[in-house]
Design a protein around this motif. Structure first.
Motif, PDB file in Angstrom:
ATOM      1  N   GLU A  16       9.840  69.107 -18.084  1.00 36.09           N
ATOM      2  CA  GLU A  16      11.112  69.485 -18.698  1.00 36.09           C
ATOM      3  C   GLU A  16      12.282  69.426 -17.719  1.00 36.09           C
TER       4      GLU A  16
ATOM      5  N   ASN B 187       4.465  76.312 -16.343  1.00 34.30           N
ATOM      6  CA  ASN B 187       4.787  76.841 -17.671  1.00 34.30           C
ATOM      7  C   ASN B 187       3.919  78.078 -17.849  1.00 34.30           C
TER       8      ASN B 187
ATOM      9  N   ASP C 212      15.166  71.276 -19.908  1.00 35.16           N
ATOM     10  CA  ASP C 212      15.221  71.051 -21.354  1.00 35.16           C
ATOM     11  C   ASP C 212      14.076  71.823 -22.010  1.00 35.16           C
ATOM     12  N   PHE C 213      14.422  72.832 -22.806  1.00 38.06           N
ATOM     13  CA  PHE C 213      13.426  73.671 -23.477  1.00 38.06           C
ATOM     14  C   PHE C 213      13.079  73.166 -24.872  1.00 38.06           C
TER      15      PHE C 213
ATOM     16  N   ARG D 165      11.061  70.922 -26.026  1.00 36.94           N
ATOM     17  CA  ARG D 165       9.633  70.748 -26.316  1.00 36.94           C
ATOM     18  C   ARG D 165       8.889  72.073 -26.360  1.00 36.94           C
TER      19      ARG D 165
END
Length: 331
Positions: free
Chosen positions: A112, A134, A191-192, A194
Motif C-alpha cells: 500500500e 499489516n 493507500d488504504f 484495499r
C-alpha cells in the motif's frame, strides 16, 4: 526425554518463541536451561497475545532478517512474505531489499506504500531492508496510543520500517534498530483502499504513529490516502462519538446507515409505484372520454331524420326543402 521435551515446546507457543528469538543457542547459554522447567509449566497463552507495538516490530524484524539467512532471498526489489510465530497469526508482513542509491533515485512501491524518489538515509549504507506490516486484528492495541485516546481506528494499522542490510552479517544488536530516513521531494503515500471500504461519509483523519511514541493527525490528501515524510505506522481514525451507553462503535453507524438506505429505497419504490398507477389511471380515463364523445357523434349522425326521394330508379336520402317565408313590408 528429548522427544517429550520437543512435544511440550510445540504446545507452548511462548516457549517456542523464546527459543526461536534468543540471540544465541541454548547450549551456548547454560543458565537459560534453568528457565526451561518454569517455561514448560506456564499455561499456554491465548491465541492472540497482547504484545506491545514495539515488541511486534522486533519480532517481525527478526523474522525478516532470519528469512534472508535461511531462505534464498538473494534478489533485490523482490517482495518476500514473512512467516511469523503463531501468536502473531493476525499479522501479515513482507520484506524487500534495496540498494540505497537505487531507492533514492527511482523510489519504490511496497504494498500500500509508494516511496517517491529522494529518500535519504542518515547513515551511509549500501543496502537496506524494508519491512511492510499489516497488523490486522492486532491493530486495536493502538486505540489507546498517546494522544489518540479520543479517536477510534477505522482501518488496520499499516507499518513501513527501514533497516540496515549490513546487519545480516553482524551479531551486534545495535545495528538492528531502524534507520533514520528523510524524504526530500514527494512524501510517502499510504493507500488504504484495499484494506477498507468507502469511508468518505465518516471523513476519517490520517494518524501517523511515530517511532518515538508520538502521534500526529492530519487530513487525507485524497480518498483513503495518507502522506508522511517519515517511517512508522499509519491508520485512519475518526473521532469517538458518545451516547448513553458510552462510545458508539463504527460498526453500529455503518449498520444504521445501511438500514436508512433500505428504508429510503423502499419508500422511493412505493412512491414510484403509486405515481405510475396515477399516470395509468389518467391515461385510461382520457381515452375513455374520447371514445364516449366519438360514440355520441356517431349516434347523432345516424339518428338524423332524412327524407327518401327517387332519382331515376335510385332511392336516395334527401334533406327537406326549407323555404324562407317572405315577409311583406309596410309602405
Amino acid at each position: 526425554m528429548v522427544f517429550q521435551l520437543k512435544i511440550k515446546l510445540q504446545k507452548n507457543s511462548f516457549l517456542s518463541f523464546f527459543l526461536a528469538h534468543s540471540p544465541m543457542s541454548l547450549p551456548s547459554r547454560p543458565h537459560l536451561l534453568l528457565l526451561l522447567p518454569v517455561l514448560i509449566m506456564l499455561p499456554p497463552p491465548s491465541h492472540q497475545a497482547q504484545y506491545p507495538p514495539r515488541l511486534i516490530d522486533r519480532i517481525v524484524r527478526d523474522s525478516a532478517f532470519q528469512s534472508y539467512h535461511t531462505k534464498h532471498h538473494k534478489k533485490t526489489a523482490i517482495l518476500y512474505k514473512l512467516l511469523l510465530p503463531p501468536s502473531l497469526s493476525g499479522v501479515a508482513a513482507e520484506t524487500v531489499r534495496y540498494r540505497a542509491g537505487s531507492l533514492r533515485r527511482h523510489g519504490a512501491a511496497i504494498g500500500e506504500f509508494r516511496v517517491a524518489p529522494g529518500v535519504f538515509v542518515h547513515l551511509h549504507v549500501e543496502r537496506l531492508i524494508v519491512v511492510r506490516q499489516n497488523l490486522g486484528n492486532l491493530s486495536s492495541m493502538y486505540n489507546g496510543y498517546g494522544n489518540i485516546s479520543g479517536f477510534q481506528l477505522v482501518s488496520p494499522v499499516l507499518g513501513l520500517l527501514f533497516y540496515n542490510a549490513t546487519s545480516l552479517h553482524s551479531s551486534s544488536s545495535k545495528n538492528l534498530s531502524e534507520l533514520k530516513v528523510s524524504v526530500s521531494r514527494k512524501p510517502i503515500t499510504v493507500d488504504f483502499s484495499r484494506a477498507i471500504g468507502d469511508l468518505r461519509r465518516l471523513r476519517p483523519l490520517c494518524a501517523v504513529f511515530k517511532l518515538d511514541g508520538n502521534v500526529s493527525l492530519s487530513n487525507q490528501t485524497a480518498s483513503n490516502i495518507c502522506v508522511s515524510r517519515q517511517q512508522g505506522h499509519f491508520a485512519l481514525v475518526v473521532e469517538s462519538s458518545k451516547n448513553t451507553d458510552g462510545i458508539e462503535s463504527i460498526d453500529q453507524k455503518v449498520k444504521e446507515s445501511k438500514w436508512k438506505v433500505v428504508v429510503v429505497s423502499v419508500a422511493a419504490g412505493a412512491f414510484g409505484a403509486v405515481l405510475l398507477g396515477l399516470i395509468v389511471v389518467a391515461v385510461v380515463s382520457a381515452r375513455r372520454k374520447r371514445y364516449e364523445k366519438e360514440e355520441m357523434e356517431r349516434r347523432a349522425y345516424e339518428e338524423e331524420v332524412l327524407q327518401i326521394s327517387m332519382v331515376g330508379h335510385v332511392r336516395t336520402p334527401a334533406a327537406a326543402v326549407v323555404r324562407t317565408v317572405p315577409a311583406l313590408g309596410s309602405n
